[in-house]
Design a protein around this motif. Structure first.
Motif, PDB file in Angstrom:
ATOM      1  N   SER A   1      43.122   6.146   3.431  1.00  0.00           N
ATOM      2  CA  SER A   1      41.833   5.830   4.049  1.00  0.00           C
ATOM      3  C   SER A   1      41.259   7.076   4.706  1.00  0.00           C
ATOM      4  CB  SER A   1      42.006   4.731   5.092  1.00  0.00           C
ATOM      5  OG  SER A   1      40.777   4.533   5.760  1.00  0.00           O
ATOM      6  N   ARG A   2      39.982   7.325   4.460  1.00  0.00           N
ATOM      7  CA  ARG A   2      39.331   8.489   5.047  1.00  0.00           C
ATOM      8  C   ARG A   2      38.549   8.110   6.305  1.00  0.00           C
ATOM      9  NH1 ARG A   2      36.597  11.840   0.437  1.00  0.00           N
ATOM     10  NH2 ARG A   2      36.522  13.309   2.151  1.00  0.00           N
ATOM     11  N   SER A   3      38.475   6.838   6.589  1.00  0.00           N
ATOM     12  CA  SER A   3      37.718   6.383   7.756  1.00  0.00           C
ATOM     13  C   SER A   3      38.463   6.704   9.045  1.00  0.00           C
ATOM     14  CB  SER A   3      37.485   4.869   7.669  1.00  0.00           C
ATOM     15  OG  SER A   3      36.858   4.420   8.850  1.00  0.00           O
ATOM     16  N   ARG A   4      37.717   6.955  10.077  1.00  0.00           N
ATOM     17  CA  ARG A   4      38.282   7.178  11.412  1.00  0.00           C
ATOM     18  C   ARG A   4      37.736   6.153  12.397  1.00  0.00           C
ATOM     19  NH1 ARG A   4      41.670   8.760   8.879  1.00  0.00           N
ATOM     20  NH2 ARG A   4      41.969  10.875   8.188  1.00  0.00           N
TER      21      ARG A   4
END
Length: 138
Positions: A86-89
């Motif tokens: 996942s690249r979301s923060r």
């Protein structure tokens, strides 16, 4: 260097009603590049009395527990569901996705025993309708 100490514990002092032993594991680590040595302490609670196991046995139990967590939980989440990719923060998004993954793993627990995890993933990969049916029927 590892040092392990097991101490008797009054259950309610730790706020865990079944805790009988506090295990303190101290590990020393030296970074090869810098030569800096650090000592880390990790703490574990057990419902077994401290005299039930020798220090080597306590270490085996601790290693076995974390090895099982890695196989049963983290591997499935990462390899089957790509959690680490996942690249979301965004904390809320990541928490919601983790809840959905947990629900899926719970629903699929019976199927995971019947066939290999990669085979199950392959079977469900292109069938979102089937996946949704599995989730809503639980």
């Amino acid at each position: 260097m590892r040092q392990l100490h097991a101490f008797a514990l009054e259950p309610l002092t730790a706020d865990f009603p079944f805790a009988r032993t506090l295990i303190v594991l101290r590990s020393e680590r030296t970074v090869k590049k810098t030569g800096i040595t650090t000592t880390e302490s990790r703490y574990y609670l057990s419902s077994a009395p401290p005299e039930q196991y020798r220090p080597e046995q306590w270490l085996e139990l601790i290693r076995g527990h974390w090895g099982g967590v890695e196989i049963r939980n983290h591997w499935r989440r990462d390899v089957l569901m790509g959690e680490d990719g996942s690249r979301s923060r965004h904390a809320n998004l990541l928490a919601n996705l983790a809840l959905i993954r947990s629900a899926l793993l719970h629903v699929l627990a019976d199927s995971l025993e019947e066939q290999s995890s990669p085979a199950l993933r392959e079977r469900l990969h292109s069938r979102p309708g089937h996946c949704l049916t599995l989730i809503t029927s639980a």
